[in-house]
Design a protein around this motif. Structure first.
Motif, PDB file in Angstrom:
ATOM      1  N   LEU A  40      23.455  19.217  12.762  1.00 19.35           N
ATOM      2  CA  LEU A  40      24.516  18.872  11.821  1.00 19.35           C
ATOM      3  C   LEU A  40      24.013  18.336  10.484  1.00 19.35           C
ATOM      4  O   LEU A  40      24.563  18.674   9.431  1.00 19.35           O
ATOM      5  N   VAL A  41      22.992  17.488  10.503  1.00 15.87           N
ATOM      6  CA  VAL A  41      22.555  16.843   9.261  1.00 15.87           C
ATOM      7  C   VAL A  41      22.145  17.857   8.188  1.00 15.87           C
ATOM      8  O   VAL A  41      22.565  17.735   7.030  1.00 15.87           O
ATOM      9  N   PRO A  42      21.340  18.886   8.520  1.00 16.56           N
ATOM     10  CA  PRO A  42      21.018  19.874   7.478  1.00 16.56           C
ATOM     11  C   PRO A  42      22.255  20.598   6.945  1.00 16.56           C
ATOM     12  O   PRO A  42      22.332  20.911   5.754  1.00 16.56           O
ATOM     13  N   LEU A  43      23.239  20.873   7.821  1.00 14.55           N
ATOM     14  CA  LEU A  43      24.456  21.544   7.382  1.00 14.55           C
ATOM     15  C   LEU A  43      25.285  20.638   6.478  1.00 14.55           C
ATOM     16  O   LEU A  43      25.814  21.080   5.450  1.00 14.55           O
ATOM     17  N   LEU A  44      25.405  19.376   6.854  1.00 13.65           N
ATOM     18  CA  LEU A  44      26.146  18.437   6.014  1.00 13.65           C
ATOM     19  C   LEU A  44      25.465  18.256   4.666  1.00 13.65           C
ATOM     20  O   LEU A  44      26.130  18.000   3.657  1.00 13.65           O
ATOM     21  N   GLY A  45      24.135  18.408   4.656  1.00 11.10           N
ATOM     22  CA  GLY A  45      23.397  18.288   3.410  1.00 11.10           C
ATOM     23  C   GLY A  45      23.738  19.364   2.400  1.00 11.10           C
ATOM     24  O   GLY A  45      23.354  19.273   1.233  1.00 11.10           O
ATOM     25  N   VAL A  54      22.311  12.078   6.204  1.00 11.20           N
ATOM     26  CA  VAL A  54      21.615  11.304   7.230  1.00 11.20           C
ATOM     27  C   VAL A  54      22.496  10.173   7.724  1.00 11.20           C
ATOM     28  O   VAL A  54      22.673   9.969   8.932  1.00 11.20           O
ATOM     29  N   VAL A  55      23.081   9.423   6.782  1.00  8.22           N
ATOM     30  CA  VAL A  55      23.923   8.289   7.158  1.00  8.22           C
ATOM     31  C   VAL A  55      25.159   8.771   7.905  1.00  8.22           C
ATOM     32  O   VAL A  55      25.568   8.170   8.910  1.00  8.22           O
ATOM     33  N   LEU A  56      25.773   9.854   7.438  1.00 10.35           N
ATOM     34  CA  LEU A  56      26.958  10.378   8.113  1.00 10.35           C
ATOM     35  C   LEU A  56      26.621  10.820   9.532  1.00 10.35           C
ATOM     36  O   LEU A  56      27.397  10.587  10.470  1.00 10.35           O
ATOM     37  N   PHE A 151      14.850   7.877   9.043  1.00  8.90           N
ATOM     38  CA  PHE A 151      14.378   8.803   8.022  1.00  8.90           C
ATOM     39  C   PHE A 151      15.205  10.077   7.951  1.00  8.90           C
ATOM     40  O   PHE A 151      15.400  10.649   6.867  1.00  8.90           O
ATOM     41  N   ALA A 152      15.705  10.542   9.109  1.00  9.91           N
ATOM     42  CA  ALA A 152      16.378  11.843   9.130  1.00  9.91           C
ATOM     43  C   ALA A 152      17.572  11.905  10.068  1.00  9.91           C
ATOM     44  O   ALA A 152      18.122  12.978  10.272  1.00  9.91           O
ATOM     45  N   ALA A 153      17.988  10.768  10.652  1.00 10.04           N
ATOM     46  CA  ALA A 153      19.056  10.756  11.663  1.00 10.04           C
ATOM     47  C   ALA A 153      18.706  11.670  12.830  1.00 10.04           C
ATOM     48  O   ALA A 153      19.575  12.254  13.469  1.00 10.04           O
ATOM     49  N   MET A 154      17.410  11.791  13.144  1.00  6.45           N
ATOM     50  CA  MET A 154      16.930  12.694  14.186  1.00  6.45           C
ATOM     51  C   MET A 154      16.057  11.928  15.185  1.00  6.45           C
ATOM     52  O   MET A 154      14.823  12.032  15.154  1.00  6.45           O
ATOM     53  N   PRO A 155      16.664  11.151  16.084  1.00  9.89           N
ATOM     54  CA  PRO A 155      15.849  10.427  17.073  1.00  9.89           C
ATOM     55  C   PRO A 155      15.300  11.321  18.168  1.00  9.89           C
ATOM     56  O   PRO A 155      14.454  10.908  18.952  1.00  9.89           O
ATOM     57  N   GLY A 156      15.760  12.579  18.236  1.00  9.59           N
ATOM     58  CA  GLY A 156      15.448  13.442  19.362  1.00  9.59           C
ATOM     59  C   GLY A 156      14.049  14.008  19.478  1.00  9.59           C
ATOM     60  O   GLY A 156      13.520  14.099  20.587  1.00  9.59           O
ATOM     61  N   PRO A 157      13.397  14.428  18.367  1.00 10.85           N
ATOM     62  CA  PRO A 157      12.096  15.106  18.521  1.00 10.85           C
ATOM     63  C   PRO A 157      11.076  14.399  19.401  1.00 10.85           C
ATOM     64  O   PRO A 157      10.384  15.082  20.180  1.00 10.85           O
ATOM     65  N   VAL A 195      20.324  -1.284   3.654  1.00  7.53           N
ATOM     66  CA  VAL A 195      19.775  -0.605   2.480  1.00  7.53           C
ATOM     67  C   VAL A 195      20.837  -0.386   1.414  1.00  7.53           C
ATOM     68  O   VAL A 195      20.531  -0.278   0.225  1.00  7.53           O
ATOM     69  N   GLY A 196      22.096  -0.324   1.839  1.00  3.62           N
ATOM     70  CA  GLY A 196      23.187  -0.150   0.891  1.00  3.62           C
ATOM     71  C   GLY A 196      23.622   1.283   0.695  1.00  3.62           C
ATOM     72  O   GLY A 196      24.263   1.608  -0.310  1.00  3.62           O
ATOM     73  N   ILE A 197      23.288   2.183   1.666  1.00 10.27           N
ATOM     74  CA  ILE A 197      23.675   3.586   1.513  1.00 10.27           C
ATOM     75  C   ILE A 197      24.782   3.993   2.484  1.00 10.27           C
ATOM     76  O   ILE A 197      25.159   5.165   2.535  1.00 10.27           O
ATOM     77  N   ALA A 198      25.310   3.040   3.247  1.00 12.84           N
ATOM     78  CA  ALA A 198      26.487   3.286   4.081  1.00 12.84           C
ATOM     79  C   ALA A 198      27.708   2.806   3.300  1.00 12.84           C
ATOM     80  O   ALA A 198      27.873   1.615   3.058  1.00 12.84           O
ATOM     81  N   THR A 199      28.550   3.717   2.905  1.00  7.62           N
ATOM     82  CA  THR A 199      29.687   3.402   2.039  1.00  7.62           C
ATOM     83  C   THR A 199      31.003   3.611   2.786  1.00  7.62           C
ATOM     84  O   THR A 199      31.064   4.257   3.824  1.00  7.62           O
ATOM     85  N   PHE A 200      32.062   3.056   2.198  1.00  8.03           N
ATOM     86  CA  PHE A 200      33.394   3.252   2.762  1.00  8.03           C
ATOM     87  C   PHE A 200      33.733   4.736   2.834  1.00  8.03           C
ATOM     88  O   PHE A 200      34.352   5.205   3.796  1.00  8.03           O
ATOM     89  N   ARG A 201      33.332   5.479   1.817  1.00 12.33           N
ATOM     90  CA  ARG A 201      33.596   6.922   1.780  1.00 12.33           C
ATOM     91  C   ARG A 201      32.991   7.628   2.986  1.00 12.33           C
ATOM     92  O   ARG A 201      33.633   8.472   3.621  1.00 12.33           O
ATOM     93  N   LEU A 202      31.754   7.294   3.338  1.00 11.72           N
ATOM     94  CA  LEU A 202      31.103   7.930   4.476  1.00 11.72           C
ATOM     95  C   LEU A 202      31.750   7.524   5.796  1.00 11.72           C
ATOM     96  O   LEU A 202      31.891   8.343   6.712  1.00 11.72           O
TER      97      LEU A 202
END
Length: 252
Positions: A40-45, A54-56, A151-157, A195-202
């Motif tokens: 999902l993250v690459p598609l949302l990008g 990443v945050v979303l 870093f990438a919202a990817m804990p899986g690898p 960090v300040g990158i999680a916003t109400f919009r997200l």
């Protein structure tokens, strides 16, 4: 009156497309126990900035995390999942800080290497029956998972090969991964706020996408019990392979 598209900064049709993407990624999560962020993250990008994607992705993992948590905790290999989750939660802020400081081109290269590495690792021979990972391996898996969460919202690898290479029932492996990913989602959300990158919009976009995510996860989870173990493991490898190929294509 402020419209929803003004609050989210996304046109209605684009938001509908994001919901379809979310449904598909959540279906994979429900079926395999991982893969939502990788897909999902690459598609949302494509519709929002990479950092926002990443945050979303982390916020969506946080929202879906409590779904079925009782069964997840009961089925998980808690002896390994809980230590990995705790280490990953502690190191997630490091990944978030690295994301904030890393140039986009280098970030894409590192994410690509992680995706390819996970695919290669899951193809390695399985450990023998009764194998118990050392504390160093458990800690290292948690460390890598936490950094990749931030870093990438990817804990899986790091986590997927850890469980797929052990002789575990798919039910146990899936639950263990989901338990870890819920922990990293909590840490990732707190780190994003720090960090300040999680916003109400997200947060608003995540809430709007939640119904599609819940439905996709539910359908995938219903199909999980109907898949033979060897087919399930093959599907996990295919998801990792697709993620690796797509990461290389994006890099090139």
């Amino acid at each position: 009156m402020t419209s929803l598209s003004q609050l989210t900064g996304i046109a209605p049709l684009t938001l509908a497309g994001a919901a379809a993407m979310t449904f598909a990624a959540a279906y994979v999560r429900g079926l395999t126990g991982f893969g939502m962020a990788i897909i999902l993250v690459p598609l949302l990008g494509l519709i929002i900035s990479p950092a926002e994607a990443v945050v979303l992705g982390i916020l969506l993992q946080l929202l879906i995390g409590p779904v079925g948590i009782g069964i997840i905790v009961a089925d998980a290999d808690r002896a390994s999942a809980i230590p990995i989750a705790l280490v990953a939660m502690a190191t997630t802020p490091l990944g978030m800080a690295a994301l904030d400081a890393t140039p986009a081109d280098i970030a894409r290269l590192l994410i690509t290497l992680a995706a390819v590495g996970a695919f290669v690792a899951v193809l390695l021979p399985k450990h023998p029956d009764g194998h118990r990972p050392t504390r160093a391996v458990v800690a290292g898996t948690g460390l890598a998972s936490g950094i990749l969460t931030g870093f990438a919202a990817m804990p899986g690898p790091p986590v997927v090969p850890f469980y797929l290479r052990r002789a575990l029932d798919p039910k146990v492996a899936r639950a263990s991964m989901l338990l870890i990913f819920f922990g990293t989602a909590i840490a990732g959300t707190l780190a994003a706020l720090w960090v300040g990158i999680a916003t109400f919009r997200l947060f608003l976009i995540a809430l709007l996408l939640f119904p599609a995510m819940w439905l996709g996860n539910r359908v995938g989870a219903r199909h999980f019990g109907r898949v033979a173990p060897h087919i399930w493991q093959a599907m996990v490898a295919v998801v990792l392979g697709i993620a690796a190929v797509s990461a290389v294509v994006r890099l090139v």
